[in-house]
Design a protein around this motif. Structure first.
Motif, PDB file in Angstrom:
ATOM      1  N   GLY A 250      -4.987  12.888   9.287  1.00  0.00           N
ATOM      2  CA  GLY A 250      -4.696  12.497   7.914  1.00  0.00           C
ATOM      3  C   GLY A 250      -3.832  13.534   7.224  1.00  0.00           C
ATOM      4  O   GLY A 250      -3.031  14.236   7.850  1.00  0.00           O
ATOM      5  N   LYS A 251      -3.991  13.663   5.911  1.00  0.00           N
ATOM      6  CA  LYS A 251      -3.204  14.623   5.144  1.00  0.00           C
ATOM      7  C   LYS A 251      -3.773  16.039   5.299  1.00  0.00           C
ATOM      8  O   LYS A 251      -4.952  16.217   5.614  1.00  0.00           O
TER       9      LYS A 251
ATOM     10  N   ASP B 168       0.832  -1.190   0.000  1.00  0.00           N
ATOM     11  CA  ASP B 168       0.000   0.000   0.000  1.00  0.00           C
ATOM     12  C   ASP B 168       0.872   1.248   0.000  1.00  0.00           C
ATOM     13  O   ASP B 168       1.881   1.327   0.699  1.00  0.00           O
ATOM     14  N   TYR B 169       0.445   2.242  -0.781  1.00  0.00           N
ATOM     15  CA  TYR B 169       1.187   3.497  -0.870  1.00  0.00           C
ATOM     16  C   TYR B 169       0.177   4.630  -0.799  1.00  0.00           C
ATOM     17  O   TYR B 169      -0.854   4.602  -1.470  1.00  0.00           O
ATOM     18  N   THR B 170       0.442   5.622   0.082  1.00  0.00           N
ATOM     19  CA  THR B 170      -0.420   6.790   0.194  1.00  0.00           C
ATOM     20  C   THR B 170       0.309   7.980  -0.380  1.00  0.00           C
ATOM     21  O   THR B 170       1.413   8.297   0.070  1.00  0.00           O
ATOM     22  N   PRO B 171      -0.264   8.671  -1.396  1.00  0.00           N
ATOM     23  CA  PRO B 171       0.436   9.798  -2.011  1.00  0.00           C
ATOM     24  C   PRO B 171       0.600  10.957  -1.048  1.00  0.00           C
ATOM     25  O   PRO B 171      -0.253  11.155  -0.177  1.00  0.00           O
ATOM     26  N   PRO B 172       1.693  11.710  -1.164  1.00  0.00           N
ATOM     27  CA  PRO B 172       1.876  12.891  -0.334  1.00  0.00           C
ATOM     28  C   PRO B 172       0.764  13.894  -0.609  1.00  0.00           C
ATOM     29  O   PRO B 172       0.302  14.012  -1.742  1.00  0.00           O
ATOM     30  N   PRO B 173       0.275  14.622   0.412  1.00  0.00           N
ATOM     31  CA  PRO B 173      -0.791  15.588   0.196  1.00  0.00           C
ATOM     32  C   PRO B 173      -0.383  16.651  -0.801  1.00  0.00           C
ATOM     33  O   PRO B 173       0.722  17.160  -0.761  1.00  0.00           O
TER      34      PRO B 173
ATOM     35  N   SER C 113     -12.841  16.169   0.770  1.00  0.00           N
ATOM     36  CA  SER C 113     -12.291  15.900   2.098  1.00  0.00           C
ATOM     37  C   SER C 113     -11.851  14.466   2.252  1.00  0.00           C
ATOM     38  O   SER C 113     -10.856  14.171   2.913  1.00  0.00           O
ATOM     39  N   GLU C 114     -12.576  13.507   1.617  1.00  0.00           N
ATOM     40  CA  GLU C 114     -12.193  12.108   1.750  1.00  0.00           C
ATOM     41  C   GLU C 114     -10.865  11.807   1.061  1.00  0.00           C
ATOM     42  O   GLU C 114     -10.221  10.810   1.351  1.00  0.00           O
ATOM     43  N   ASP C 115     -10.445  12.680   0.111  1.00  0.00           N
ATOM     44  CA  ASP C 115      -9.159  12.493  -0.548  1.00  0.00           C
ATOM     45  C   ASP C 115      -8.005  12.736   0.414  1.00  0.00           C
ATOM     46  O   ASP C 115      -6.868  12.351   0.139  1.00  0.00           O
ATOM     47  N   LEU C 116      -8.272  13.388   1.524  1.00  0.00           N
ATOM     48  CA  LEU C 116      -7.243  13.690   2.511  1.00  0.00           C
ATOM     49  C   LEU C 116      -7.150  12.619   3.587  1.00  0.00           C
ATOM     50  O   LEU C 116      -6.267  12.671   4.435  1.00  0.00           O
ATOM     51  N   ASP C 117      -8.061  11.658   3.558  1.00  0.00           N
ATOM     52  CA  ASP C 117      -8.034  10.576   4.540  1.00  0.00           C
ATOM     53  C   ASP C 117      -6.910   9.594   4.228  1.00  0.00           C
ATOM     54  O   ASP C 117      -6.565   9.373   3.067  1.00  0.00           O
ATOM     55  N   VAL C 118      -6.348   9.013   5.257  1.00  0.00           N
ATOM     56  CA  VAL C 118      -5.264   8.044   5.121  1.00  0.00           C
ATOM     57  C   VAL C 118      -5.655   6.768   5.859  1.00  0.00           C
ATOM     58  O   VAL C 118      -6.185   6.831   6.975  1.00  0.00           O
TER      59      VAL C 118
END
Length: 347
Positions: free
Chosen positions: A236-237, A77-82, A160-165
């Motif tokens: 989160g982000k 899993d990879y989470t993109p930087p904000p 806003s959900e795009d900022l969730d991690v």
């Protein structure tokens, strides 16, 4: 989204030179080009190869990609930087699209777009002003008449959900038994606020990404189940508008000593064949302290002994059970006399 190992895609080592990367790319591109290989698998492979070379064949993109570190596992899993998730290339699926002889070959992956969207959308696009990953002249007349188009997506504030991690939280029985919050550390990656990548930057080294170790305190719920989510609001982000997303931790019990199911625990206890036949006493370490249990005569492997109220805390109060699972094992060494006795028993 899943982390992509571009070095593995091209079949080169992380320390490969530019010449080695280009050579590996050319060989694979010839093999999987759609005018040569008509299979659906080749089409997908061709896109992966081009995407890998778009990154590794460009010094600036390769530097940013390498800043993620060499310990990422393919498919992890990879989470993109904000800030990076706002970039993309408009096409049928909202990202960069390529057209080969009128046929759609799909676009870059979400992983690529999240990490390099700002660089691709910047003035000049990629390093050649077009798609740098594939040079049709390298393949002779194979790519004659092939075209591509690119259009940058209009930038809008992310939802806003795009900022969730979402991250996995490995917990032990000891963690779940404790009444105190546990400390959780994880890598937090975000877009550098001092530069856009490239050149010298004391904060990110010119990669455009800053990686920091973040530590937070987490109170674990009682009777936590595998897969259960814990929501930490505002962890989160953070985007350029100052909005904060939430951090979701997925509970994953990982314990070498206990099996964890809700508030109940299961633990193996080893005994020898004579102890199984004759019965014995065993000292047992539990989360509640050390105790002594009695193993009855003629106990078989797999038998469960239930010890009440020696498990994990329950929501309604009290504790779950500790299940002791018997496992018969042979001594590491047997004397000749011992073996003769077993032979007599076998008769």
């Amino acid at each position: 989204m899943k982390y992509k190992d571009y070095y593995e895609t091209l079949g080169v080592k992380r320390e490969a030179t530019e010449a080695e990367i280009k050579s590996a790319y050319r060989k694979l591109a010839r093999k999987y080009h759609p005018d040569v290989n008509k299979t659906k698998e080749a089409e997908e492979k061709f896109k992966e190869i081009n995407e890998a070379y778009e990154v590794l064949g460009d010094k600036q993109k390769r530097q940013r990609y390498d800043s993620l570190g060499a310990n990422w596992q393919g498919g992890a899993d990879y989470t993109p930087p904000p800030g990076f998730e706002n970039f993309g290339f408009q096409g049928g699926n909202g990202y960069q699209q390529f057209s080969f002889g009128g046929g759609d070959m799909g676009g870059f992956s979400d992983f690529f777009s999240s990490l390099f969207g700002d660089m691709m959308g910047a003035a000049g696009g990629s390093r050649s002003g077009g798609f740098s990953g594939f040079d049709f002249n390298d393949l002779g007349n194979m790519g004659a008449g092939q075209t591509y188009s690119r259009q940058r997506r209009s930038q809008k504030p992310p939802k806003s959900e795009d900022l969730d991690v979402t991250k996995t939280l490995n917990v032990t029985a000891k963690d779940l038994f404790s009444e105190s919050p546990i400390s959780v550390k994880f890598q937090d990656m975000h877009k550098c606020t001092n530069c856009s990548g490239g050149g010298y930057c004391s904060h990110c080294g010119g990669t455009g990404i800053v990686s920091e170790t973040k530590s937070i305190k987490v109170k674990l719920p009682k009777e936590a189940k595998a897969g259960q989510k814990i929501r930490l609001k505002g962890e989160g982000k953070v985007d350029s508008y100052g909005r904060k997303g939430d951090l979701y931790l997925i509970i994953t019990p990982v314990d070498s000593e206990y099996e964890i199911v809700g508030s109940d625990l299961t633990k193996d206890v080893e005994i020898t064949p004579p102890e199984a036949v004759l019965g014995c006493s065993k000292d047992l370490k539990t989360l509640h302290g050390n105790i002594t249990i009695k193993i009855p005569q003629m106990t078989s492997t797999g038998k469960m002994l239930r010890l009440k109220n020696l498990g994990l805390p329950k929501k309604a109060g009290g504790y779950g059970n500790l299940n002791v699972r018997i496992k018969i094992v042979l001594p590491e060494k047997l004397s000749a006399k011992d073996i003769d006795l077993y032979k007599q028993l076998a008769k």
